[in-house]
Design a protein around this motif. Sequence first.
Motif, PDB file in Angstrom:
ATOM      1  N   ILE A 190      -6.848  34.622 -51.637  1.00 17.73           N
ATOM      2  CA  ILE A 190      -7.108  33.203 -51.382  1.00 17.73           C
ATOM      3  C   ILE A 190      -6.874  32.372 -52.637  1.00 17.73           C
ATOM      4  O   ILE A 190      -6.128  31.400 -52.633  1.00 17.73           O
ATOM      5  CB  ILE A 190      -8.566  33.008 -50.891  1.00 17.73           C
ATOM      6  CG1 ILE A 190      -8.826  33.832 -49.630  1.00 17.73           C
ATOM      7  CG2 ILE A 190      -8.870  31.534 -50.669  1.00 17.73           C
ATOM      8  CD1 ILE A 190      -8.093  33.382 -48.399  1.00 17.73           C
ATOM      9  N   ASN A 191      -7.499  32.793 -53.714  1.00 22.02           N
ATOM     10  CA  ASN A 191      -7.387  32.053 -54.971  1.00 22.02           C
ATOM     11  C   ASN A 191      -6.371  32.727 -55.884  1.00 22.02           C
ATOM     12  O   ASN A 191      -5.933  33.839 -55.627  1.00 22.02           O
ATOM     13  CB  ASN A 191      -8.748  32.029 -55.664  1.00 22.02           C
ATOM     14  CG  ASN A 191      -9.807  31.378 -54.800  1.00 22.02           C
ATOM     15  OD1 ASN A 191      -9.639  30.244 -54.356  1.00 22.02           O
ATOM     16  ND2 ASN A 191     -10.884  32.097 -54.543  1.00 22.02           N
ATOM     17  N   ASP A 194     -17.414  36.094 -46.089  1.00 19.35           N
ATOM     18  CA  ASP A 194     -16.224  36.909 -46.392  1.00 19.35           C
ATOM     19  C   ASP A 194     -16.710  38.292 -46.823  1.00 19.35           C
ATOM     20  O   ASP A 194     -16.506  38.716 -47.961  1.00 19.35           O
ATOM     21  CB  ASP A 194     -15.385  36.237 -47.482  1.00 19.35           C
ATOM     22  CG  ASP A 194     -13.972  36.835 -47.567  1.00 19.35           C
ATOM     23  OD1 ASP A 194     -13.628  37.687 -46.716  1.00 19.35           O
ATOM     24  OD2 ASP A 194     -13.238  36.459 -48.501  1.00 19.35           O
ATOM     25  N   ASP A 205     -17.029  36.221 -55.020  1.00 20.94           N
ATOM     26  CA  ASP A 205     -16.213  35.434 -54.081  1.00 20.94           C
ATOM     27  C   ASP A 205     -17.098  34.553 -53.197  1.00 20.94           C
ATOM     28  O   ASP A 205     -17.143  34.712 -51.973  1.00 20.94           O
ATOM     29  CB  ASP A 205     -15.348  36.368 -53.226  1.00 20.94           C
ATOM     30  CG  ASP A 205     -14.132  35.640 -52.673  1.00 20.94           C
ATOM     31  OD1 ASP A 205     -14.082  34.399 -52.782  1.00 20.94           O
ATOM     32  OD2 ASP A 205     -13.246  36.310 -52.116  1.00 20.94           O
ATOM     33  N   ASP A 208     -16.956  31.404 -52.499  1.00 22.04           N
ATOM     34  CA  ASP A 208     -16.355  30.142 -52.042  1.00 22.04           C
ATOM     35  C   ASP A 208     -16.798  29.743 -50.635  1.00 22.04           C
ATOM     36  O   ASP A 208     -16.871  28.562 -50.315  1.00 22.04           O
ATOM     37  CB  ASP A 208     -14.820  30.253 -52.035  1.00 22.04           C
ATOM     38  CG  ASP A 208     -14.269  30.544 -53.417  1.00 22.04           C
ATOM     39  OD1 ASP A 208     -14.988  30.317 -54.402  1.00 22.04           O
ATOM     40  OD2 ASP A 208     -13.121  31.002 -53.499  1.00 22.04           O
TER      41      ASP A 208
END
Length: 364
Positions: free
Chosen positions: A29-30, A218, A237, A239
């Motif tokens: 994702i990042n 996630d 993670d 986010d």
Amino acid sequence: MSYPLFEIASQFSINGTVENIEPFGNGHINDTFKISIKETGLSDYILQRKNHYVFKDIAGMMENIIRVTDHIRKKLESQGVGETDKKVITHIQTKTGEYFLKDVEGNYWAVFLFVEGSQSVEKIENPEHAFLAGKGFGHFQQQLADLPGKPLNETIVDFHNIEFRYRNFRKALEVNFQNRISLTQKEIDFVLEHEEEMHTLIRAHRNNEIPSRITHNDTKINNILFDKDGQILCVIDLDTVMPGLVHFDFGDAIRTAACTTEEDETDLDKITLDLEIYKSFARGFLDETKSFLTEKEIELLPHSAKFMTFIMGLRFLTDYLDGDVYYKIKHADHNIERARAQFRLVSEISKKENEMKTVIREIV
Ligand code: ADP
Ligand code: MG
Ligand code: MG
């Protein structure tokens, strides 16, 4: 794409001399980089470009992350737990006191401490992994059960809102791209037949039978850091951390970990739910959470696996009827193949639901 990484890093309050910045990890994702610090004895850092196409509200997202990590850190300190820098992610401010930086090109950057000596596991391969993943995400849930203050920001609105997903599905029926309804009548019927059942969680929540909590959203094993001996260090993670039902985390972990095939498997007969993986994940998760989850929440855990699988199938089918506007596809039938695979898994879970309930009863 190349970024002026040293220039970006220099705007954060980093301790020591930056020696090197290079891509790190296997995130999807990042964009993640490791900042190596020259002086021995000083910590290295992670520099991350946040994906602002996926996350529209970076400020809201970072506010959530800081509230959550501050809360966990305070708790660890009050419990006298040592090495807190390894047990929760520690974010670093910019020199102007912000937790993220927006560069001239509109990219968003965050910096946090690199957890020294950590390793990650890419995929759950056995029941031991599943147990550890359950423990990791269960413990995270436990650490956040008493977060004070207002609810977190809902950074992805309506993410698991089944009413919203059915509305989009009905709109897609009207779009009916290339008359795809004629090719998907079976799947459409499946969706309509399950409408009542798939509103179980939202109904229970509205009736105040299950509370809103904080969910990670996630819950893959590669979002847990382990030490060299395989002991859990922390959940990373963050986010997608936001308000939600505990079932979103539990159910999605089971959907992805206990299914023996890929998300787009075309040989439907291969698709099944691995009860051993389910059992081990559930044991780890409930070890950490059964003391505070309500009876109703625990009762609905088996259903959550079905719910999260169904909602993914519904989204794939909707995108197919819309003409493939949301998910990246590798070929014209990709979305409908994904939907069929998810719906087959839903049916497999239905067959095993009684066993899944027994497993939970035996644990608690
Ligand atoms: P994505 O959303 O892209 O998956 P993550 O935050 O999960 O991004 O980071 C990608 C990978 O980088 C992780 O799977 C992990 O291997 C590594 N990583 C992330 N944060 C840290 C950290 N603080 N210390 C060590 N490794 C990390
Ligand atoms: Mg990740
Ligand atoms: Mg992520």
